[in-house]
Design an enzyme around this catalytic site. Structure first.
Site, mmCIF file in Angstrom:
data_model
loop_
_atom_site.group_PDB
_atom_site.id
_atom_site.type_symbol
_atom_site.label_atom_id
_atom_site.label_comp_id
_atom_site.label_asym_id
_atom_site.label_seq_id
_atom_site.Cartn_x
_atom_site.Cartn_y
_atom_site.Cartn_z
ATOM 1 C CG ASP A 144 -2.058 0.998 1.092
ATOM 2 O OD1 ASP A 144 -2.629 1.387 2.130
ATOM 3 O OD2 ASP A 144 -2.352 1.419 -0.044
ATOM 4 C CE LYS A 152 -0.757 3.491 -3.922
ATOM 5 N NZ LYS A 152 -0.727 2.656 -2.681
ATOM 6 C CG ASP A 194 -5.381 -0.165 -1.337
ATOM 7 O OD1 ASP A 194 -5.247 0.908 -0.717
ATOM 8 O OD2 ASP A 194 -6.442 -0.515 -1.880
ATOM 9 C CG ASN A 195 -4.400 2.217 -3.617
ATOM 10 O OD1 ASN A 195 -3.565 2.106 -2.718
ATOM 11 N ND2 ASN A 195 -5.596 2.747 -3.421
ATOM 12 C CD GLU A 218 -8.393 4.786 -0.224
ATOM 13 O OE1 GLU A 218 -8.660 3.725 -0.814
ATOM 14 O OE2 GLU A 218 -7.256 5.276 -0.220
#
Ligand SMILES: Nc1ncnc2c1ncn2CCOCCNC(=O)c1cc(-c2ccc(F)cc2)cc(O)c1O
Ligand SMILES: [Mg+2]
Length: 214
Positions: A141, A144, A169-170, A199
């Site tokens: 997380d 990126k 995540d993401n 989120e």
């Protein structure tokens, strides 16, 4: 000088949560992000998916990349078996300072080792510094564009074993296209996408779970 968003988040936890109660800390942060200020925690929707994967894996060794304010650290640590600890890496000292206080407020400080520094430097040091051989569960997380180089670093450093689970995540927003392409096309991983939303928004996002096959 003006406070920072993480500092205001910490104040909201101290005001609205119950000391030693991780669920109330999670709820207080989600309430703050929905009603006061958006912040880049994994959030409640993706957080429930994170919970289910952690519960399924029931890991003995856990690594988190990108602590931020400790929201996902609290989500993961509250589910770990007694005696199990998680290592979380945070680059930004101001974020780390707030995360330590939020993790302590939840009463989970004995289950968490927060290390400050860039993942690229810290990952190669983990074996000798923490006596870890391999990780059962890794939550990505952080930056990126570091997901792909860091998964390759895990392989090079021998930190993965057959069955190690990586949850990222993401993968849609902000997005990690090179990482997705790698884990979905590599014969060394079995990958699955969990659709959700960024989120506290209606923007499409999701988690990618990848099992290392050795
Ligand atoms: N130990 C380490 N080594 C290297 N780097 C490290 C590190 N520790 C931290 N860092 C630095 C990066 O930390 C934060 C990374 N997270 C995000 O950037 C993030 C951004 C959004 C977002 C923002 C704006 C939008 F409009 C839409 C989405 C949403 C999310 O869920 C995110 O997680
Ligand atoms: Mg994130």
């Amino acid at each position: 000088t003006r406070s920072t968003r993480p500092q205001r988040m910490l104040k909201a936890v101290q005001k609205n949560a119950t000391k030693g109660n991780p669920e109330s800390v999670i709820s207080a942060i989600d309430y703050f992000c929905k009603n006061s200020e958006w912040a880049m925690n994994v959030g409640d929707e993706k957080g429930s998916i994170l919970d289910s994967v952690v519960t399924e894996v029931n890991p003995s060794t856990v690594l988190e990349l990108g602590t931020y304010c400790g929201y996902s650290t609290v989500r993961i640590a509250r589910l770990l078996s007694p005696g199990t600890k998680l290592i979380t890496l945070e680059f930004n000292p101001a974020y780390a300072a707030v995360a330590r206080q939020i993790i302590a407020y939840a009463g989970l400080q004995d289950k968490v080792t927060l290390v400050e520094g860039p993942s690229s430097e810290l990952i190669p040091q983990i074996k000798e510094r923490f006596g870890i051989t391999t990780f059962d569960f890794i939550f990505l997380d952080h930056w990126k564009d570091r997901y792909l180089p860091d998964i390759k670093l895990f392989e090079e450093c021998g930190l993965l074993r057959k069955g190690s689970v990586l949850l990222a995540d993401n993968v849609i927003c902000p997005g990690t296209p090179e990482y997705l392409e790698y884990v979905r096309n590599s014969p060394h991983y079995e990958s699955r996408y969990y659709p959700a939303h960024l989120e506290y928004t209606k923007v499409e996002d999701g988690l990618e779970k990848s099992v290392f096959l050795g």
